[in-house]
Design a protein around this motif. Structure first.
Motif, PDB file in Angstrom:
ATOM      1  N   ALA A   1     -21.117  16.490  49.053  1.00 51.13           N
ATOM      2  CA  ALA A   1     -21.134  17.146  47.748  1.00 51.13           C
ATOM      3  C   ALA A   1     -20.968  16.130  46.624  1.00 51.13           C
ATOM      4  N   ALA A   2     -20.133  15.133  46.846  1.00 53.36           N
ATOM      5  CA  ALA A   2     -19.935  14.103  45.825  1.00 53.36           C
ATOM      6  C   ALA A   2     -21.217  13.316  45.572  1.00 53.36           C
ATOM      7  N   PHE A   3     -21.865  12.882  46.643  1.00 55.43           N
ATOM      8  CA  PHE A   3     -23.089  12.085  46.482  1.00 55.43           C
ATOM      9  C   PHE A   3     -24.243  12.927  45.929  1.00 55.43           C
ATOM     10  N   SER A   4     -24.333  14.179  46.352  1.00 64.96           N
ATOM     11  CA  SER A   4     -25.392  15.050  45.833  1.00 64.96           C
ATOM     12  C   SER A   4     -25.227  15.274  44.333  1.00 64.96           C
ATOM     13  N   SER A   5     -23.987  15.510  43.917  1.00 64.15           N
ATOM     14  CA  SER A   5     -23.727  15.712  42.491  1.00 64.15           C
ATOM     15  C   SER A   5     -23.987  14.431  41.701  1.00 64.15           C
ATOM     16  N   TRP A   6     -23.673  13.293  42.283  1.00 70.85           N
ATOM     17  CA  TRP A   6     -23.903  12.020  41.596  1.00 70.85           C
ATOM     18  C   TRP A   6     -25.393  11.767  41.399  1.00 70.85           C
ATOM     19  N   ARG A   7     -26.192  12.117  42.409  1.00 69.33           N
ATOM     20  CA  ARG A   7     -27.632  11.910  42.286  1.00 69.33           C
ATOM     21  C   ARG A   7     -28.236  12.792  41.193  1.00 69.33           C
ATOM     22  N   ARG A   8     -27.723  13.997  41.041  1.00 63.16           N
ATOM     23  CA  ARG A   8     -28.284  14.920  40.056  1.00 63.16           C
ATOM     24  C   ARG A   8     -27.769  14.658  38.639  1.00 63.16           C
ATOM     25  N   GLU A   9     -26.455  14.479  38.493  1.00 58.62           N
ATOM     26  CA  GLU A   9     -25.853  14.427  37.168  1.00 58.62           C
ATOM     27  C   GLU A   9     -25.422  13.031  36.730  1.00 58.62           C
ATOM     28  N   ARG A  10     -25.252  12.120  37.678  1.00 59.30           N
ATOM     29  CA  ARG A  10     -24.734  10.785  37.371  1.00 59.30           C
ATOM     30  C   ARG A  10     -23.384  10.880  36.653  1.00 59.30           C
ATOM     31  N   SER A  11     -22.567  11.826  37.097  1.00 66.85           N
ATOM     32  CA  SER A  11     -21.263  12.035  36.471  1.00 66.85           C
ATOM     33  C   SER A  11     -20.169  11.427  37.344  1.00 66.85           C
ATOM     34  N   PRO A  12     -19.361  10.522  36.792  1.00 64.57           N
ATOM     35  CA  PRO A  12     -18.278   9.937  37.598  1.00 64.57           C
ATOM     36  C   PRO A  12     -17.194  10.941  37.947  1.00 64.57           C
ATOM     37  N   ARG A  13     -17.122  12.029  37.195  1.00 64.96           N
ATOM     38  CA  ARG A  13     -16.097  13.034  37.489  1.00 64.96           C
ATOM     39  C   ARG A  13     -16.291  13.645  38.864  1.00 64.96           C
ATOM     40  N   ALA A  14     -17.533  13.831  39.275  1.00 63.26           N
ATOM     41  CA  ALA A  14     -17.791  14.391  40.601  1.00 63.26           C
ATOM     42  C   ALA A  14     -17.291  13.456  41.695  1.00 63.26           C
ATOM     43  N   ILE A  15     -17.492  12.165  41.510  1.00 64.86           N
ATOM     44  CA  ILE A  15     -17.010  11.191  42.498  1.00 64.86           C
ATOM     45  C   ILE A  15     -15.491  11.201  42.552  1.00 64.86           C
ATOM     46  N   ILE A  16     -14.850  11.230  41.385  1.00 67.38           N
ATOM     47  CA  ILE A  16     -13.386  11.229  41.343  1.00 67.38           C
ATOM     48  C   ILE A  16     -12.837  12.498  41.979  1.00 67.38           C
ATOM     49  N   PHE A  17     -13.425  13.640  41.615  1.00 70.59           N
ATOM     50  CA  PHE A  17     -12.964  14.919  42.126  1.00 70.59           C
ATOM     51  C   PHE A  17     -13.114  14.997  43.645  1.00 70.59           C
ATOM     52  N   CYS A  18     -14.314  14.739  44.135  1.00 66.64           N
ATOM     53  CA  CYS A  18     -14.554  14.839  45.579  1.00 66.64           C
ATOM     54  C   CYS A  18     -13.841  13.720  46.342  1.00 66.64           C
ATOM     55  N   GLY A  19     -13.697  12.554  45.710  1.00 67.60           N
ATOM     56  CA  GLY A  19     -12.957  11.476  46.359  1.00 67.60           C
ATOM     57  C   GLY A  19     -11.503  11.849  46.590  1.00 67.60           C
ATOM     58  N   ALA A  20     -10.864  12.429  45.559  1.00 68.71           N
ATOM     59  CA  ALA A  20      -9.476  12.871  45.718  1.00 68.71           C
ATOM     60  C   ALA A  20      -9.374  13.973  46.763  1.00 68.71           C
ATOM     61  N   LEU A  21     -10.346  14.875  46.748  1.00 69.76           N
ATOM     62  CA  LEU A  21     -10.367  15.960  47.731  1.00 69.76           C
ATOM     63  C   LEU A  21     -10.532  15.411  49.144  1.00 69.76           C
ATOM     64  N   ALA A  22     -11.422  14.428  49.312  1.00 71.54           N
ATOM     65  CA  ALA A  22     -11.650  13.832  50.626  1.00 71.54           C
ATOM     66  C   ALA A  22     -10.401  13.120  51.143  1.00 71.54           C
ATOM     67  N   ILE A  23      -9.670  12.445  50.252  1.00 75.14           N
ATOM     68  CA  ILE A  23      -8.446  11.761  50.668  1.00 75.14           C
ATOM     69  C   ILE A  23      -7.411  12.762  51.169  1.00 75.14           C
ATOM     70  N   LEU A  24      -7.267  13.879  50.458  1.00 76.35           N
ATOM     71  CA  LEU A  24      -6.312  14.903  50.884  1.00 76.35           C
ATOM     72  C   LEU A  24      -6.702  15.494  52.239  1.00 76.35           C
ATOM     73  N   VAL A  25      -7.986  15.785  52.427  1.00 76.22           N
ATOM     74  CA  VAL A  25      -8.446  16.334  53.711  1.00 76.22           C
ATOM     75  C   VAL A  25      -8.239  15.318  54.829  1.00 76.22           C
ATOM     76  N   LEU A  26      -8.532  14.039  54.556  1.00 78.87           N
ATOM     77  CA  LEU A  26      -8.376  12.992  55.571  1.00 78.87           C
ATOM     78  C   LEU A  26      -6.919  12.830  55.978  1.00 78.87           C
ATOM     79  N   VAL A  27      -6.021  12.773  55.003  1.00 76.52           N
ATOM     80  CA  VAL A  27      -4.597  12.608  55.319  1.00 76.52           C
ATOM     81  C   VAL A  27      -4.078  13.817  56.088  1.00 76.52           C
ATOM     82  N   GLY A  28      -4.490  15.029  55.679  1.00 78.12           N
ATOM     83  CA  GLY A  28      -4.084  16.222  56.413  1.00 78.12           C
ATOM     84  C   GLY A  28      -4.600  16.234  57.843  1.00 78.12           C
ATOM     85  N   THR A  29      -5.832  15.769  58.031  1.00 80.73           N
ATOM     86  CA  THR A  29      -6.402  15.688  59.383  1.00 80.73           C
ATOM     87  C   THR A  29      -5.622  14.710  60.257  1.00 80.73           C
ATOM     88  N   LEU A  30      -5.329  13.538  59.720  1.00 78.46           N
ATOM     89  CA  LEU A  30      -4.571  12.538  60.478  1.00 78.46           C
ATOM     90  C   LEU A  30      -3.183  13.040  60.840  1.00 78.46           C
TER      91      LEU A  30
END
Length: 324
Positions: free
Chosen positions: A246-275
């Protein structure tokens, strides 16, 4: 004791802030009184109860520190230390989640946007998740812990569906099948969880023990891990890939850094919870299972993103009205 005192003041200040925000919200939008639900009222009652207990503890401690000698001040501080800090923090999580659910419910009733409905479902799921974790913390027998752990997977499934729905509605990803795969795997693991004699995570539980966290005794168990719980962990992996896509798809369409920051933070939380889930259930580390802080983080990160979009939309509406 110093660390616990800091944790106590942190919880107290956060709850006070939630109460102030809630009052300001009602003063600014009085018409919402007509759509307030018992869910929101219950969250306010929980907030008020915790704040009353915190203020009572603070007042009692300060009074005793003024009246007694320095040697007796330690006894006054010890009374605060006997407070069940972990339960208090998790109860604050429940209150926060229910408050967010009530707020998003009022927004959904006004605009009928499915995004708000998914946010409401996520908040309710987090509140139930935290309540079951408190149940597991206080379990006194293997049977009680096993029953709590069995029901633990229900709010996890609804949280998965909520997160996938929010991401899809917000970013319109090209690979929705990844999110549906995560939900499907989680559903399969939920069915296995209730079909198994014990639960998804253990073939058999052998012993129950306890450890002390923030001065509170918390139950931990040992048993034979169930290999089928890999299905649930694969669901976490699929969700992580879906968030990154979702982060990369949004970046390709909008070129908005907010999508990367948002999905990046979300991915870190999911990764830590998984571990954390893998380390606990495969008995690599002997600590209690707690996913509530990670899901609270997910809800707050997504709430900030949606809130910014709402502010942008309102400013645009105001500009259009002024131009007319």
């Amino acid at each position: 004791k110093a660390d616990r005192g800091i944790a106590f003041l942190f919880v107290y200040q956060k709850l006070k802030a939630i109460q102030l925000v809630d009052r300001a919200f009602n003063r600014s939008r009085p018409e919402h009184f007509m759509v307030l639900t018992p869910l929101l009222r219950q969250s306010r009652e929980i907030n008020s109860f915790i704040l009353f207990e915190c203020e009572t503890q603070l007042t009692s401690s300060c009074t005793k520190r003024r009246r007694h000698s320095p040697s007796k001040n330690f006894a006054a501080a010890a009374e605060i230390d006997t407070m069940q800090w972990l339960t208090t923090i998790w109860t604050a999580f429940i209150s926060l989640a229910l408050t967010l659910s009530g707020v998003y419910l009022t927004r959904w009733l006004r605009r009928r946007d499915w995004l708000y409905l998914f946010f409401m479902l996520l908040g309710i799921s987090i509140a139930v998740l935290a309540a079951i974790e408190i149940w597991m913390f206080r379990a006194t027998s293997i049977e009680e812990f096993s029953t709590a752990l069995r029901w633990y997977h229900v709010p996890i499934f609804t949280s998965f569906c909520s997160v996938v729905g929010i991401i899809q509605l917000r970013f319109r990803t090209d690979r929705l099948w990844l999110g549906l795969l995560a939900c499907g795997l989680r559903l399969v693991s939920l069915v296995i969880n209730f079909v198994q004699e014990t639960n998804l995570n253990y073939v058999a539980l052998t012993s129950i023990d306890s450890m002390t966290i923030l001065g509170e005794s918390v139950a931990t168990v040992q048993g034979e891990p169930n290999p089928l719980m890999l299905i649930g962990q694969l669901a976490l992996l699929a969700l992580l890939i879906y968030v990154l896509d979702a982060a990369f798809s949004s970046w390709r369409r909008e070129r908005s850094p907010r999508a990367i920051i948002f999905c990046g933070a979300l991915a870190i939380l999911v990764l830590v919870g998984t571990l954390q889930a893998m380390l606990v259930f495969w008995e690599v580390v002997a600590i209690p299972m707690f996913l509530t802080p990670f899901f609270i983080g997910v809800a707050l990160v997504m709430g900030v993103e949606v809130g910014l979009e709402l502010l942008r939309a309102e400013h645009l509406d105001e500009a259009l009205q002024e131009s007319k």
